[in-house]
Motif scaffolding. Structure first.
Motif, PDB file in Angstrom:
ATOM      1  N   ILE A 127      18.748  91.476  25.074  1.00 23.18           N
ATOM      2  CA  ILE A 127      17.581  90.862  25.722  1.00 23.18           C
ATOM      3  C   ILE A 127      16.317  91.622  25.342  1.00 23.18           C
ATOM      4  N   ALA A 128      16.415  92.951  25.306  1.00 27.22           N
ATOM      5  CA  ALA A 128      15.259  93.758  24.924  1.00 27.22           C
ATOM      6  C   ALA A 128      14.820  93.437  23.502  1.00 27.22           C
ATOM      7  N   LEU A 129      15.772  93.263  22.605  1.00 28.74           N
ATOM      8  CA  LEU A 129      15.445  92.917  21.220  1.00 28.74           C
ATOM      9  C   LEU A 129      14.852  91.513  21.128  1.00 28.74           C
ATOM     10  N   LEU A 130      15.424  90.593  21.856  1.00 35.72           N
ATOM     11  CA  LEU A 130      14.993  89.199  21.794  1.00 35.72           C
ATOM     12  C   LEU A 130      13.547  89.039  22.243  1.00 35.72           C
ATOM     13  N   LEU A 131      13.162  89.741  23.315  1.00 33.94           N
ATOM     14  CA  LEU A 131      11.828  89.591  23.893  1.00 33.94           C
ATOM     15  C   LEU A 131      10.879  90.698  23.465  1.00 33.94           C
ATOM     16  N   ASP A 132      11.342  91.582  22.583  1.00 33.31           N
ATOM     17  CA  ASP A 132      10.520  92.693  22.116  1.00 33.31           C
ATOM     18  C   ASP A 132      10.024  93.529  23.293  1.00 33.31           C
ATOM     19  N   LEU A 133      11.000  93.927  24.147  1.00 29.46           N
ATOM     20  CA  LEU A 133      10.679  94.688  25.350  1.00 29.46           C
ATOM     21  C   LEU A 133      11.275  96.086  25.260  1.00 29.46           C
ATOM     22  N   GLU A 134      10.826  96.942  26.146  1.00 29.38           N
ATOM     23  CA  GLU A 134      11.486  98.221  26.328  1.00 29.38           C
ATOM     24  C   GLU A 134      12.822  97.992  27.035  1.00 29.38           C
ATOM     25  N   THR A 135      13.791  98.859  26.745  1.00 28.55           N
ATOM     26  CA  THR A 135      15.057  98.804  27.495  1.00 28.55           C
ATOM     27  C   THR A 135      14.922  99.710  28.714  1.00 28.55           C
ATOM     28  N   GLU A 136      13.887  99.502  29.474  1.00 28.87           N
ATOM     29  CA  GLU A 136      13.564 100.409  30.568  1.00 28.87           C
ATOM     30  C   GLU A 136      13.839  99.797  31.929  1.00 28.87           C
ATOM     31  N   GLY A 137      13.679  98.488  32.048  1.00 29.04           N
ATOM     32  CA  GLY A 137      13.786  97.891  33.373  1.00 29.04           C
ATOM     33  C   GLY A 137      14.665  96.667  33.406  1.00 29.04           C
ATOM     34  N   ILE A 138      15.917  96.806  32.973  1.00 28.66           N
ATOM     35  CA  ILE A 138      16.843  95.681  32.983  1.00 28.66           C
ATOM     36  C   ILE A 138      18.064  96.062  33.812  1.00 28.66           C
ATOM     37  N   VAL A 139      18.497  95.161  34.686  1.00 25.27           N
ATOM     38  CA  VAL A 139      19.623  95.439  35.584  1.00 25.27           C
ATOM     39  C   VAL A 139      20.579  94.245  35.565  1.00 25.27           C
ATOM     40  N   CYS A 140      21.883  94.509  35.423  1.00 25.01           N
ATOM     41  CA  CYS A 140      22.902  93.469  35.528  1.00 25.01           C
ATOM     42  C   CYS A 140      23.769  93.738  36.747  1.00 25.01           C
ATOM     43  N   VAL A 141      24.001  92.715  37.559  1.00 31.07           N
ATOM     44  CA  VAL A 141      24.822  92.874  38.762  1.00 31.07           C
ATOM     45  C   VAL A 141      25.871  91.773  38.803  1.00 31.07           C
ATOM     46  N   SER A 142      26.942  92.025  39.548  1.00 35.64           N
ATOM     47  CA  SER A 142      27.967  91.005  39.769  1.00 35.64           C
ATOM     48  C   SER A 142      28.190  90.854  41.259  1.00 35.64           C
TER      49      SER A 142
ATOM     50  N   PHE B 130      20.471  83.850  36.064  1.00 37.88           N
ATOM     51  CA  PHE B 130      21.661  83.624  36.888  1.00 37.88           C
ATOM     52  C   PHE B 130      22.772  83.022  36.032  1.00 37.88           C
ATOM     53  N   PHE B 131      23.988  83.546  36.216  1.00 36.23           N
ATOM     54  CA  PHE B 131      25.160  83.066  35.482  1.00 36.23           C
ATOM     55  C   PHE B 131      26.226  82.671  36.500  1.00 36.23           C
ATOM     56  N   PRO B 132      26.433  81.352  36.697  1.00 36.17           N
ATOM     57  CA  PRO B 132      27.358  80.891  37.748  1.00 36.17           C
ATOM     58  C   PRO B 132      28.818  81.115  37.372  1.00 36.17           C
ATOM     59  N   ARG B 133      29.650  81.171  38.388  1.00 33.57           N
ATOM     60  CA  ARG B 133      31.062  81.482  38.187  1.00 33.57           C
ATOM     61  C   ARG B 133      31.799  80.424  37.370  1.00 33.57           C
ATOM     62  N   PHE B 134      31.369  79.163  37.444  1.00 35.59           N
ATOM     63  CA  PHE B 134      32.094  78.144  36.686  1.00 35.59           C
ATOM     64  C   PHE B 134      31.871  78.310  35.176  1.00 35.59           C
ATOM     65  N   GLN B 135      30.822  79.049  34.799  1.00 30.52           N
ATOM     66  CA  GLN B 135      30.591  79.342  33.386  1.00 30.52           C
ATOM     67  C   GLN B 135      31.022  80.754  33.010  1.00 30.52           C
ATOM     68  N   ALA B 136      30.848  81.687  33.957  1.00 32.05           N
ATOM     69  CA  ALA B 136      31.059  83.100  33.634  1.00 32.05           C
ATOM     70  C   ALA B 136      32.293  83.701  34.286  1.00 32.05           C
ATOM     71  N   GLY B 137      33.005  82.950  35.121  1.00 35.32           N
ATOM     72  CA  GLY B 137      34.192  83.494  35.776  1.00 35.32           C
ATOM     73  C   GLY B 137      33.896  84.170  37.093  1.00 35.32           C
ATOM     74  N   ALA B 138      32.626  84.527  37.333  1.00 32.01           N
ATOM     75  CA  ALA B 138      32.152  85.115  38.593  1.00 32.01           C
ATOM     76  C   ALA B 138      30.635  84.969  38.585  1.00 32.01           C
ATOM     77  N   ASP B 139      29.979  85.192  39.734  1.00 30.19           N
ATOM     78  CA  ASP B 139      28.521  85.110  39.793  1.00 30.19           C
ATOM     79  C   ASP B 139      27.906  86.402  39.272  1.00 30.19           C
ATOM     80  N   TYR B 140      26.984  86.271  38.324  1.00 32.98           N
ATOM     81  CA  TYR B 140      26.270  87.421  37.765  1.00 32.98           C
ATOM     82  C   TYR B 140      24.776  87.136  37.778  1.00 32.98           C
ATOM     83  N   ALA B 141      23.977  88.208  37.848  1.00 32.67           N
ATOM     84  CA  ALA B 141      22.523  88.091  37.737  1.00 32.67           C
ATOM     85  C   ALA B 141      22.008  89.245  36.892  1.00 32.67           C
ATOM     86  N   CYS B 142      20.926  88.951  36.148  1.00 28.01           N
ATOM     87  CA  CYS B 142      20.349  89.968  35.271  1.00 28.01           C
ATOM     88  C   CYS B 142      18.834  89.988  35.469  1.00 28.01           C
TER      89      CYS B 142
END
Length: 739
Positions: free
Chosen positions: A190-205, A265-277
């Motif tokens: 995501i940092a590469l795609l948006l040309d961002l710093e990898t400083e403020g990204i969080v993934c949760v389940s 947001f990544f719903p469970r029917f696509q990702a197997g569980a609910d995830y957010a980034c």
């Protein structure tokens, strides 16, 4: 806990607050450069100000363009060091540097030097003006058109590169084998795609609780200032705004867009569980970036689903379904790692097999068998620490892999002994095992397991309750056997397999009654390979079928040569193995060989061993009866060395018994009343068969067997085995030999 991934803070990009359009003027005229700089000072185009770069030669411009690709417009003079310097710079920019987005406006003070129609047709330029036509107002128009075209092309190129990056990153996402590994890759991509710093990204389940209550939100990956929050809850982020955005995303079950952040947001029917980034963008993303994120999110969803699927497949691939312990695949994987590791010499592999397990299954059913397997698996798991791998290889075969100090086969076998209750129902009474010290082995895990299993199989042939230690010399012997088998195959194809014929003599008339065809293998270097070395090898591998066919054809050809030389009354004995005799088309094949050789059935005798005779007795009897009906004689070789039943001997369609040479060697060494040869002669007489002795080497032996009723013999006393041509010479001289 899975490995954590820390991101680097190097090469931090700066987010501009106002649009800047970079314009390059390339001209060797200082006055024109000053005038252009003056005209562009303070000029704004499409809500952005102009940043002017200047180059005074083809070489200077080429170096600048090679280093900087974000130049929107080039005002380029045609004539500089050379008459076509500007045109050469166009080709260099488009074809060598590969910059297709920068807009080029060609300028000339001498229109005849570069005719506009030819230049526009032959070169990738966007506009063409004479310097005298380029007023301040027209310059603004030209720059506006150029900047607009550049901006559109840059957006398209950025979208194309973004899509390409998504495709490439998808491969990396799909290869991830754990949620932690995948989420770390998501942060980076995501940092590469948006040309961002990898400083403020969080993934949760959002993980469902076992009791069915509210889901628990867990941080599975984070970068920069959030890194220490990994494996914690939302409160461990120490940032109320970020935590609230993630919580809202999970509650509303949708992606959110803020001024300075985006939450996917990544719903469970696509990702197997609910995830957010959560992605801290520090700016509002434009429509192109949002579309790219939307496409990338689909890849992330598939990656998350693949991780969940991989976890299940991993369990299916590496766990025994019945016993819930590691299976053969898991053992091979760990064994491979161990063989490549530094502690290899301190590890052992022990295989354990339950004696007569198949018999117990047959007697009591598979339910009882599964119960026994469960007892063994549970006992092994309870006995060893986590340093030791306990696995089920197949059926009732278990493997233990671990340090020598913990894994000792003798101790393992003792685990299952209950001396005070030896006959308890469900008790494992007998185990066989093999220990392979990895220090004694070099090779792959699969080969190590195969070698250990082979050693265990050989040990179990001795009986129950066996334990052996793997001997590397055994593997060397197997390798030599395999090499010999390949050499045998090559020898058959190269015609290095032959036969020799050993005469059989009537002891009273001294007439030659028959010859036995014996296989011979002469190697390229002239050395002979003994039949006892290669015939059993061929029988064990099934190669005896083509080899036996060859030897049969050679023997029948010899029989034809004997008949042609006037010895048609001498029978030729051909040894036939069990695999040959038990073939359904053996009689048809034998008949074809007889016909092709031009040999009459009465010239041939088929020899089989008594062990062959006892295999599939009814089938063997049918085949032998068919041979005798044709007129072919049948002899039972090596009689008395096997385990045949005398009651079956009476039913066997055979003409003669052959006394094994080991019983002939006893003559003169053992009392007559203890001689097995005498017993064989009497048995043959009782069942109406003739008898012949082989291995007769002394006159004493010949006299003894004749005195006890055996009339025929073969052995070195009369002649060794010899090629057919040599035999014909010997037969011509035989009547004149001394008695």
């Amino acid at each position: 806990m899975e490995d954590q991934l820390m991101f680097s803070d190097d090469d931090t990009p700066v987010s501009p607050t106002k649009l800047v359009w970079r314009v390059l003027t390339v001209d060797d005229d200082p006055d024109f450069q000053r005038a252009t700089a003056f005209a562009l000072s303070g000029l704004e185009v499409l809500d952005g100000h102009i940043e002017l770069l200047q180059a005074f030669s083809y070489r200077e411009a080429s170096m600048l363009l090679a280093e900087q690709r974000d130049i929107a417009v080039i005002l380029l003079d045609v004539v500089m060091e050379t008459d076509d310097a500007g045109l050469r710079l166009v080709r260099s920019l488009r074809e060598v540097i590969g910059n297709a987005e920068t807009r080029i406006v060609l300028l000339t003070g001498e229109p005849g030097m570069a005719p506009v129609q030819e230049v526009m047709h032959d070169y990738d330029i966007n506009d063409y003006w004479t310097k005298s036509e380029l007023t301040a107002e027209r310059l603004l128009t030209v720059l506006t058109a150029g900047v607009r075209g550049y901006s559109q092309l840059r957006s398209v190129a950025r979208a194309r590169r973004g899509l390409q990056m998504i495709v490439e990153s998808s491969n990396a996402l799909f290869c991830s084998k754990s949620t932690r590994e995948l989420s770390a890759k998501i942060l980076s991509e995501i940092a590469l795609l948006l040309d961002l710093e990898t400083e403020g990204i969080v993934c949760v389940s959002a993980e469902e609780s076992a009791s069915g209550g509210e889901s628990t939100v867990r941080i599975i990956s984070a970068s920069g200032r959030f890194f220490r929050a990994i494996d914690g809850g939302l409160d461990s982020l120490n940032d109320i705004t970020v935590a609230a955005a993630l919580q809202r995303c999970l509650l509303e079950q949708q992606s959110l867009r803020f001024d300075h952040a985006t939450v996917l947001f990544f719903p469970r029917f696509q990702a197997g569980a609910d995830y957010a980034c959560y992605v801290d963008t520090e700016r509002t993303l434009d429509d192109t970036e949002m579309e790219l994120l939307k496409v990338f999110s689909a890849s992330i969803s598939r990656g998350l689903y693949n991780v969940a699927l991989f976890s299940r497949l991993e369990e299916m691939a590496y766990q025994d379904d019945l016993l819930k312990i590691p299976n053969r695949n898991a053992l091979i994987r760990m064994l491979d790692l161990t063989l490549q590791g530094e502690a290899k010499d301190e590890r052992v592999l022990v295989l354990i097999d339950i004696d007569n397990f198949s018999g117990a299954n047959t007697a009591f059913g598979t339910g009882y068998g599964d119960f026994i397997l469960g007892l063994v698996a549970n006992k092994l798991r309870q006995t060893f620490s986590g340093n030791v791998l306990v696995a089920r290889v197949r059926d009732d075969l278990f493997a233990i892999l671990g340090p020598q100090s913990e894994v000792r086969a003798a101790d393992i076998v003792e685990l299952f002994r209950r001396h005070n209750r030896p006959y308890e129902m469900g008790q494992v009474h007998s185990l066989s095992s093999v220990t392979l010290h990895l220090s004694d082995f070099s090779g792959t895990a699969s080969v190590a397991l195969q070698n250990a299993r082979l050693s265990l199989k050989q040990a179990k042939r001795i009986g129950h309750n066996q334990h052996v230690v793997y001997n590397p010399a055994v593997q060397s012997a197997h390798a030599e056997s395999y090499r010999l088998l390949l050499a045998l195959r090559d020898a058959v194809e190269a015609g290095r397999i032959s036969i020799e014929l050993q005469p059989q003599v009537d002891l009273r008339t001294r007439k030659v009654t028959g010859v036995e065809a014996l296989a011979r293998w002469r190697q390229v270097d002239g050395r002979m390979v003994p039949p006892l070395q290669f015939i059993p090898l061929a029988e064990a591998t099934g190669y005896i079928l083509p080899l036996g066919d060859l030897l049969m054809r050679l023997a029948l050809q010899a029989a034809r040569q004997l008949a042609d030389a006037g010895y048609g009354d001498i029978r030729t004995a051909i040894n036939v193995s069990a695999p040959q005799l038990l073939q359904h088309d053996f009689i048809a094949r034998f008949t074809t060989h007889l016909r092709d050789a031009g040999v009459q059935p009465h010239q041939v005798e088929v020899e089989i061993t008594e062990s062959v005779a006892m295999q599939s007795f009814e089938t063997v009897c049918g085949q032998l009866a068919a041979l005798r009906e044709m007129g072919v004689a049948v002899a039972i070789d090596d009689f008395g060395t096997g385990f045949s039943s005398l009651s079956y001997l009476r039913l066997l369609p055979a003409d003669r018994l052959k006394i094994d040479r080991s019983f002939i060697e006893e003559i003169g060494e053992v009392d007559d009343d203890k001689m097995i040869a005498d017993a064989v002669i009497q048995i043959a007489a009782r069942v109406g068969m003739q008898v012949i002795a082989e291995g007769v080497e002394t006159q004493q032996q010949a006299d003894w067997i004749l005195q006890h009723g055996c009339r025929e013999a073969q052995g070195y006393l009369y002649a060794k085995a010899m090629p057919c041509a040599e035999l014909l010479v010997w037969l011509g001289d035989w009547p004149g030999r001394p008695a």
